[in-house]
Write a protein that holds these residues in place. Structure first.
Motif, PDB file in Angstrom:
ATOM      1  N   ASP A   1       8.755   4.690   7.714  1.00 20.55           N
ATOM      2  CA  ASP A   1       9.615   5.013   6.575  1.00 20.55           C
ATOM      3  C   ASP A   1       8.999   4.637   5.238  1.00 20.55           C
ATOM      4  O   ASP A   1       9.387   5.167   4.197  1.00 20.55           O
ATOM      5  CB  ASP A   1      10.959   4.299   6.738  1.00 20.55           C
ATOM      6  CG  ASP A   1      11.671   4.710   8.012  1.00 20.55           C
ATOM      7  OD1 ASP A   1      12.219   5.832   8.038  1.00 20.55           O
ATOM      8  OD2 ASP A   1      11.655   3.942   8.993  1.00 20.55           O
ATOM      9  N   ALA A   2       8.064   3.703   5.257  1.00 21.36           N
ATOM     10  CA  ALA A   2       7.399   3.265   4.032  1.00 21.36           C
ATOM     11  C   ALA A   2       6.031   2.712   4.403  1.00 21.36           C
ATOM     12  O   ALA A   2       5.721   2.505   5.578  1.00 21.36           O
ATOM     13  CB  ALA A   2       8.227   2.216   3.303  1.00 21.36           C
ATOM     14  N   ILE A   3       5.212   2.482   3.381  1.00 22.76           N
ATOM     15  CA  ILE A   3       3.830   2.060   3.588  1.00 22.76           C
ATOM     16  C   ILE A   3       3.569   0.739   2.879  1.00 22.76           C
ATOM     17  O   ILE A   3       3.918   0.571   1.708  1.00 22.76           O
ATOM     18  CB  ILE A   3       2.857   3.129   3.046  1.00 22.76           C
ATOM     19  CG1 ILE A   3       3.021   4.455   3.811  1.00 22.76           C
ATOM     20  CG2 ILE A   3       1.415   2.649   3.107  1.00 22.76           C
ATOM     21  CD1 ILE A   3       2.298   5.623   3.162  1.00 22.76           C
ATOM     22  N   ALA A   4       2.950  -0.201   3.597  1.00 20.18           N
ATOM     23  CA  ALA A   4       2.388  -1.405   2.987  1.00 20.18           C
ATOM     24  C   ALA A   4       0.888  -1.195   2.941  1.00 20.18           C
ATOM     25  O   ALA A   4       0.215  -1.253   3.971  1.00 20.18           O
ATOM     26  CB  ALA A   4       2.756  -2.654   3.783  1.00 20.18           C
ATOM     27  N   GLU A   5       0.370  -0.904   1.772  1.00 17.84           N
ATOM     28  CA  GLU A   5      -1.049  -0.566   1.614  1.00 17.84           C
ATOM     29  C   GLU A   5      -1.830  -1.838   1.259  1.00 17.84           C
ATOM     30  O   GLU A   5      -1.700  -2.368   0.152  1.00 17.84           O
ATOM     31  CB  GLU A   5      -1.209   0.492   0.528  1.00 17.84           C
ATOM     32  CG  GLU A   5      -2.604   1.069   0.440  1.00 17.84           C
ATOM     33  CD  GLU A   5      -2.674   2.280  -0.484  1.00 17.84           C
ATOM     34  OE1 GLU A   5      -3.617   2.332  -1.289  1.00 17.84           O
ATOM     35  OE2 GLU A   5      -1.791   3.164  -0.400  1.00 17.84           O
ATOM     36  N   VAL A   6      -2.619  -2.319   2.216  1.00 17.02           N
ATOM     37  CA  VAL A   6      -3.358  -3.570   2.021  1.00 17.02           C
ATOM     38  C   VAL A   6      -4.639  -3.280   1.238  1.00 17.02           C
ATOM     39  O   VAL A   6      -5.434  -2.417   1.614  1.00 17.02           O
ATOM     40  CB  VAL A   6      -3.703  -4.236   3.368  1.00 17.02           C
ATOM     41  CG1 VAL A   6      -4.404  -5.581   3.133  1.00 17.02           C
ATOM     42  CG2 VAL A   6      -2.442  -4.440   4.198  1.00 17.02           C
ATOM     43  N   VAL A   7      -4.817  -4.011   0.148  1.00 15.67           N
ATOM     44  CA  VAL A   7      -5.960  -3.821  -0.742  1.00 15.67           C
ATOM     45  C   VAL A   7      -6.710  -5.146  -0.850  1.00 15.67           C
ATOM     46  O   VAL A   7      -6.132  -6.168  -1.222  1.00 15.67           O
ATOM     47  CB  VAL A   7      -5.498  -3.362  -2.144  1.00 15.67           C
ATOM     48  CG1 VAL A   7      -6.707  -3.111  -3.048  1.00 15.67           C
ATOM     49  CG2 VAL A   7      -4.636  -2.109  -2.046  1.00 15.67           C
TER      50      VAL A   7
ATOM     51  N   PHE B   1      -0.941  -8.490   9.800  1.00 12.49           N
ATOM     52  CA  PHE B   1       0.003  -8.161  10.866  1.00 12.49           C
ATOM     53  C   PHE B   1       0.238  -9.372  11.766  1.00 12.49           C
ATOM     54  O   PHE B   1       1.376  -9.672  12.142  1.00 12.49           O
ATOM     55  CB  PHE B   1      -0.518  -6.978  11.685  1.00 12.49           C
ATOM     56  CG  PHE B   1       0.386  -6.573  12.814  1.00 12.49           C
ATOM     57  CD1 PHE B   1       1.550  -5.871  12.570  1.00 12.49           C
ATOM     58  CD2 PHE B   1       0.074  -6.898  14.128  1.00 12.49           C
ATOM     59  CE1 PHE B   1       2.394  -5.486  13.606  1.00 12.49           C
ATOM     60  CE2 PHE B   1       0.903  -6.520  15.170  1.00 12.49           C
ATOM     61  CZ  PHE B   1       2.064  -5.819  14.910  1.00 12.49           C
ATOM     62  N   ASN B   2      -0.832 -10.090  12.097  1.00 14.77           N
ATOM     63  CA  ASN B   2      -0.697 -11.277  12.941  1.00 14.77           C
ATOM     64  C   ASN B   2       0.112 -12.361  12.251  1.00 14.77           C
ATOM     65  O   ASN B   2       0.913 -13.058  12.887  1.00 14.77           O
ATOM     66  CB  ASN B   2      -2.083 -11.810  13.326  1.00 14.77           C
ATOM     67  CG  ASN B   2      -2.820 -10.876  14.278  1.00 14.77           C
ATOM     68  OD1 ASN B   2      -2.198 -10.089  14.984  1.00 14.77           O
ATOM     69  ND2 ASN B   2      -4.140 -10.949  14.267  1.00 14.77           N
TER      70      ASN B   2
ATOM     71  N   GLY C   1       4.681   0.806   7.702  1.00 12.99           N
ATOM     72  CA  GLY C   1       3.348   0.935   8.280  1.00 12.99           C
ATOM     73  C   GLY C   1       2.319   0.196   7.440  1.00 12.99           C
ATOM     74  O   GLY C   1       2.252   0.387   6.221  1.00 12.99           O
ATOM     75  N   ILE C   2       1.542  -0.668   8.072  1.00 12.81           N
ATOM     76  CA  ILE C   2       0.483  -1.404   7.377  1.00 12.81           C
ATOM     77  C   ILE C   2      -0.787  -0.571   7.436  1.00 12.81           C
ATOM     78  O   ILE C   2      -1.325  -0.309   8.518  1.00 12.81           O
ATOM     79  CB  ILE C   2       0.247  -2.784   8.021  1.00 12.81           C
ATOM     80  CG1 ILE C   2       1.534  -3.613   7.984  1.00 12.81           C
ATOM     81  CG2 ILE C   2      -0.877  -3.527   7.308  1.00 12.81           C
ATOM     82  CD1 ILE C   2       1.427  -4.945   8.720  1.00 12.81           C
ATOM     83  N   VAL C   3      -1.263  -0.122   6.273  1.00 12.32           N
ATOM     84  CA  VAL C   3      -2.438   0.739   6.217  1.00 12.32           C
ATOM     85  C   VAL C   3      -3.477   0.141   5.268  1.00 12.32           C
ATOM     86  O   VAL C   3      -3.188  -0.746   4.473  1.00 12.32           O
ATOM     87  CB  VAL C   3      -2.079   2.174   5.764  1.00 12.32           C
ATOM     88  CG1 VAL C   3      -0.986   2.761   6.618  1.00 12.32           C
ATOM     89  CG2 VAL C   3      -1.670   2.189   4.295  1.00 12.32           C
TER      90      VAL C   3
ATOM     91  N   GLU D   1      10.823  -3.735  10.965  1.00 15.32           N
ATOM     92  CA  GLU D   1       9.642  -3.471  11.788  1.00 15.32           C
ATOM     93  C   GLU D   1       8.409  -3.259  10.919  1.00 15.32           C
ATOM     94  O   GLU D   1       8.448  -2.538   9.923  1.00 15.32           O
ATOM     95  CB  GLU D   1       9.839  -2.195  12.630  1.00 15.32           C
ATOM     96  CG  GLU D   1      10.688  -2.380  13.853  1.00 15.32           C
ATOM     97  CD  GLU D   1      10.660  -1.148  14.758  1.00 15.32           C
ATOM     98  OE1 GLU D   1      11.386  -1.172  15.761  1.00 15.32           O
ATOM     99  OE2 GLU D   1       9.925  -0.183  14.474  1.00 15.32           O
ATOM    100  N   PHE D   2       7.327  -3.903  11.320  1.00 14.16           N
ATOM    101  CA  PHE D   2       6.025  -3.629  10.722  1.00 14.16           C
ATOM    102  C   PHE D   2       5.125  -3.033  11.798  1.00 14.16           C
ATOM    103  O   PHE D   2       5.067  -3.547  12.916  1.00 14.16           O
ATOM    104  CB  PHE D   2       5.399  -4.903  10.154  1.00 14.16           C
ATOM    105  CG  PHE D   2       5.993  -5.342   8.854  1.00 14.16           C
ATOM    106  CD1 PHE D   2       5.487  -4.884   7.643  1.00 14.16           C
ATOM    107  CD2 PHE D   2       7.072  -6.217   8.828  1.00 14.16           C
ATOM    108  CE1 PHE D   2       6.045  -5.280   6.439  1.00 14.16           C
ATOM    109  CE2 PHE D   2       7.633  -6.619   7.634  1.00 14.16           C
ATOM    110  CZ  PHE D   2       7.121  -6.159   6.429  1.00 14.16           C
ATOM    111  N   VAL D   3       4.430  -1.957  11.444  1.00 17.88           N
ATOM    112  CA  VAL D   3       3.574  -1.249  12.400  1.00 17.88           C
ATOM    113  C   VAL D   3       2.124  -1.370  11.955  1.00 17.88           C
ATOM    114  O   VAL D   3       1.779  -1.046  10.812  1.00 17.88           O
ATOM    115  CB  VAL D   3       3.964   0.242  12.500  1.00 17.88           C
ATOM    116  CG1 VAL D   3       3.108   0.950  13.534  1.00 17.88           C
ATOM    117  CG2 VAL D   3       5.441   0.384  12.835  1.00 17.88           C
ATOM    118  N   ASP D   4       1.267  -1.862  12.852  1.00 17.38           N
ATOM    119  CA  ASP D   4      -0.162  -1.989  12.572  1.00 17.38           C
ATOM    120  C   ASP D   4      -0.832  -0.649  12.846  1.00 17.38           C
ATOM    121  O   ASP D   4      -0.943  -0.219  13.993  1.00 17.38           O
ATOM    122  CB  ASP D   4      -0.756  -3.080  13.470  1.00 17.38           C
ATOM    123  CG  ASP D   4      -2.174  -3.452  13.082  1.00 17.38           C
ATOM    124  OD1 ASP D   4      -2.620  -3.039  11.997  1.00 17.38           O
ATOM    125  OD2 ASP D   4      -2.833  -4.163  13.866  1.00 17.38           O
TER     126      ASP D   4
END
Length: 380
Positions: free
Chosen positions: A98-104, A19-20, A6-8, A69-72
């Motif tokens: 299942d995991a987090i991609a935390e955008v900073v 995401f794009n 998940g992209i957060v 899979e990446f989820v926006d």
């Protein structure tokens, strides 16, 4: 294997741009029946030079890479745990990945508004992580109320669960992510938990127990904040170690989501020229995809032939029957044996016949632990 990242992040940090850029590297969904068909889900090929080499070797008509899979996920705001903004939607979507991609955001651009006025990566990370902690506190507190009734009657399983929940609650109240309390929180053998305690922990679906990859998003032409204190901060954050075996700190990658998005739209030759013009050396998106794959403790085995060369995704430590189940669930139950060879051995042998003559092609039973890069033919 249906696993997702998940992209957060806070608003205006580059989540949608990232995401794009990722989905420009997408693959046809019909090849991955386990994947969700949704505009907010991108099915992204995992970069792997080995599949190209094996494709040349086998002269396959079709090539299917491993995918993830990446989820926006909707942007988070302070107070999400209390329902602020799209808080409830945000948190429920995180529970499903299942995991987090935390955008900073690590760039300064007065034309791109920051929710706090000025980018402060450490503060931004703390804001997001605090919301995860607060949401987990609510989950643990609610579960404690339910368990307390049985624990009062002396029910042993309830007493054991209560003890674990109280430990979790104390850690969360101290401002600690569950990954700071228990490294490898989803793998009981690595956290000092018994199997029953690990099951309880997993059943809670705690947000701060999910592996996190911090994605530091810079921007070409904009000023970048001083990254030294940011990286020092991340090194102090406990996080599950990735496949390299490195622990003792959070996992992170640096990307320029806007540039990566522009690059992904170009043909290979034009892309190389554009990168040279900009002075871009690293492929941040590929680094992100690979790091995400490792974050979930995933690995790849291959099946190959003239019809198709395919990379299959499995968990590290999988046996051959478990690997076979990635192809079809019947393979687990009907498994008899498998012919296995490392991809390098197969390429160096030049053919299956030569590999067999040299003793490189092995017959393995049900207890064989698949290695990353194995080429397997299953016998059922």
């Amino acid at each position: 294997m249906s696993l997702s990242i998940g992209i957060v992040g806070l608003p205006n940090v580059g989540k949608s741009t990232l995401f794009n850029a990722l989905t420009q590297k997408g693959v046809p969904a019909e090849n991955y029946p386990f994947c969700t068909i949704d505009p907010a889900v991108g099915i992204v090929a995992v970069p792997d030079d080995r599949i190209e080499l094996l494709n040349t070797f086998s002269k396959s008509a079709k090539k299917i890479p491993a995918a993830i899979e990446f989820v926006d996920i909707a942007g988070l705001v302070k107070g999400a745990a209390e329902g602020e903004g799209l808080g409830n939607q945000f948190l429920s979507h995180i529970r499903e990945v299942d995991a987090i991609a935390e955008v900073v955001r690590v760039f300064i651009d007065k034309n791109v508004i920051h929710v706090s006025g000025q980018p402060d990566p450490i503060s931004d990370i703390e804001t997001i992580n605090l919301e995860l902690i607060l949401a987990d506190l609510q989950t643990v507190a609610k579960r404690l109320q339910t368990v307390a009734r049985d624990a009062k009657r002396g029910d042993k399983p309830a007493l054991a669960e209560q003890a674990l929940l109280e430990k979790l609650e104390a850690s969360l109240k101290a401002g600690q992510m569950i990954t700071q309390t228990f490294q490898h929180s989803q793998e009981c053998e690595n956290v000092g938990l018994g199997s029953e305690e690990a099951k309880i922990l997993k059943s809670l679906h705690l947000l701060s127990a999910k592996p996190i990859l911090y994605v530091l998003n810079k921007k070409q032409g904009a000023e970048t904040v001083d990254l030294e204190p940011v990286l020092a901060y991340l090194k102090k954050l406990a996080s599950p170690a990735i496949a390299s075996g490195e622990g003792g700190g959070a996992q992170w990658v640096i990307v320029d989501a806007k540039i990566e998005g522009e690059l992904s739209e170009l043909e290979a030759g034009d892309r190389a020229e554009f990168k040279q013009e900009l002075g871009v050396v690293d492929d941040g998106i590929n680094d992100l995809i690979t790091a995400s794959y490792k974050l979930l403790s995933l690995m790849t085995f291959f099946t190959t032939g003239t019809d198709e060369i395919r990379a299959w995704t499995i968990k590290q430590g999988s046996t051959t029957p478990e690997a076979g189940a990635a192809i079809h669930t019947d393979f687990r139950e009907k498994y008899i044996r498998a012919e296995v060879i490392g991809y390098q051995d197969l390429l160096s042998a030049g053919s299956y016949g030569s590999a067999r003559e040299k003793g490189l092609l092995r017959t393995e039973g049900k207890d064989y632990i698949v290695k990353d890069g194995d080429v397997i033919e299953f016998k059922i």
